[in-house]
Design an enzyme around this catalytic site. Structure first.
Site, short mmCIF file in Angstrom:
data_model
loop_
_atom_site.label_atom_id
_atom_site.label_comp_id
_atom_site.label_asym_id
_atom_site.label_seq_id
_atom_site.Cartn_x
_atom_site.Cartn_y
_atom_site.Cartn_z
N GLU A 47 -7.49 9.81 -0.05
CA GLU A 47 -6.31 8.98 -0.34
C GLU A 47 -6.62 8.05 -1.52
O GLU A 47 -7.74 7.56 -1.66
CB GLU A 47 -6.00 8.14 0.91
CG GLU A 47 -4.94 7.06 0.73
CD GLU A 47 -4.89 6.09 1.89
OE1 GLU A 47 -3.81 5.56 2.16
OE2 GLU A 47 -5.95 5.85 2.54
N GLU A 146 -0.12 -2.37 2.44
CA GLU A 146 0.61 -1.13 2.14
C GLU A 146 2.11 -1.29 2.36
O GLU A 146 2.92 -0.70 1.64
CB GLU A 146 0.06 0.02 2.97
CG GLU A 146 -1.31 0.49 2.53
CD GLU A 146 -1.68 1.83 3.14
OE1 GLU A 146 -0.94 2.80 2.94
OE2 GLU A 146 -2.72 1.89 3.82
#
Length: 323
Positions: A47, A146
């Protein structure tokens, strides 16, 4: 005819805040060359593989945040990786921060792509389960923003690639059973997952010693319960003061780990994956067409959780458990 895919974990060690895209792409390319020399068809990267994990910092200046995002893929710094993949005839999965202009509106996603052996993008996925928080929380040793920097994706698509049915997920997605089952009912045969996971969980430090165990637990369960290969790849090590777990592994449809990394740095681990092994589970214990009972699962889509319905309204008194 047997369907084998030779898969490489392309684990990364830490990426510093000031490390350039070009340098990171060079690290990815070095792993890709090694994987190619070992006969791999596909290499899987983590990621947000092109930069440090920037959601750990609160940045009020949107321009500073956007510096971590890719506006096109491939772009000027990443084109070399696509060119190398085409030259070596090896595919790859890559996670990155995506800034997309859609119908005149700017969107920001935590994204992954699947690239085939010709260097063409054959699949894109946008992270659905965004963890963390949206506002600055100064009490934390580091942030997990996030929910501030990305918007969630809305689907778990699968793609025909490498002779099989492939799906993708990103980090926190791997903890949710719905992730695997959404792709499982589409016949997925290999799920590729990149992650950046800190050892320390500020809201629940009692979980710290279980970080690696939980990482393996959810991926092994997801593989077995859906009769699919799972490839989980970390960005690991101490990155800008934050210790991140490793535990990169390739998991068979049986739930068994068949290959794993042993360090927290740039490392390869390889496995020859027989996609037809999935059938041993998809046609017996987890024959969904034969055994699943969707009418009994209505609460999964009607409710968000114990207190909220899917549309955000409270659960009615009639929906609460009886005494």
């Amino acid at each position: 005819m047997a369907r084998f895919v030779n898969v490489a974990i392309g684990q990364l060690g830490p990426i510093s805040r000031n490390e350039t895209r070009a340098r990171v792409v060079g690290r990815l390319a070095a792993l890709m060359r090694d994987a190619s020399r070992m006969g791999c068809d596909l290499i899987v990267y983590p990621e947000l593989a092109l930069t440090t994990f920037f959601p750990r910092w609160f940045m009020p200046d949107q321009a500073a945040v956007d510096a971590y995002f890719e506006r096109e893929m491939p772009g000027p710094e990443t084109q070399a990786l696509f060119d190398l993949a085409r030259e070596l005839a090896i595919g790859f999965y890559l996670g990155y921060a995506e800034l997309a202009l859609e119908d005149g509106v700017v969107h920001r996603y935590n994204t992954s792509i699947l690239v085939d052996r010709s260097g063409a993008i054959v699949g894109k996925y946008r992270k659905v389960h965004l963890p963390g928080h949206a506002e600055h929380e100064p009490w934390r040793e580091f942030q997990h923003l996030e929910k501030r920097y990305f918007e969630p994706g809305t689907d778990f698509p699968v793609f025909s690639a490498f002779g099989g049915v492939f799906g993708m997920a990103i980090c926190n997605d791997r903890r949710w059973t719905e992730t695997y089952r959404e792709m499982g009912v589409q016949g997925v045969e290999m799920i590729l997952i990149g992650y950046n996971t800190p050892v320390h969980n500020p809201p629940a430090p009692e979980h710290d010693d279980l970080s690696l165990f939980h990482n393996q637990l959810v991926m092994q369960a997801g593989a077995y319960q859906n009769g699919t290969w799972v490839v989980g790849v970390a960005k690991a090590g101490v990155e800008e003061g934050v210790d991140q777990i490793g535990g990169s592994s390739i998991i068979a449809p049986s739930g068994e780990i068949v290959a794993a990394c042993t360090t927290k740095g740039d490392e390869l681990a390889l496995a020859r994956c027989d996609l037809d092994l999935c059938n041993s589970f998809k046609e017996t214990t987890f024959n969904f067409d034969l055994h699943r009972q969707p009418d009994a699962y209505r609460r999964i889509v009607e409710r968000k959780g114990p207190r909220l319905m899917a549309d955000g309204t409270p659960v009615s008194p009639e929906g609460n458990p009886t005494s």
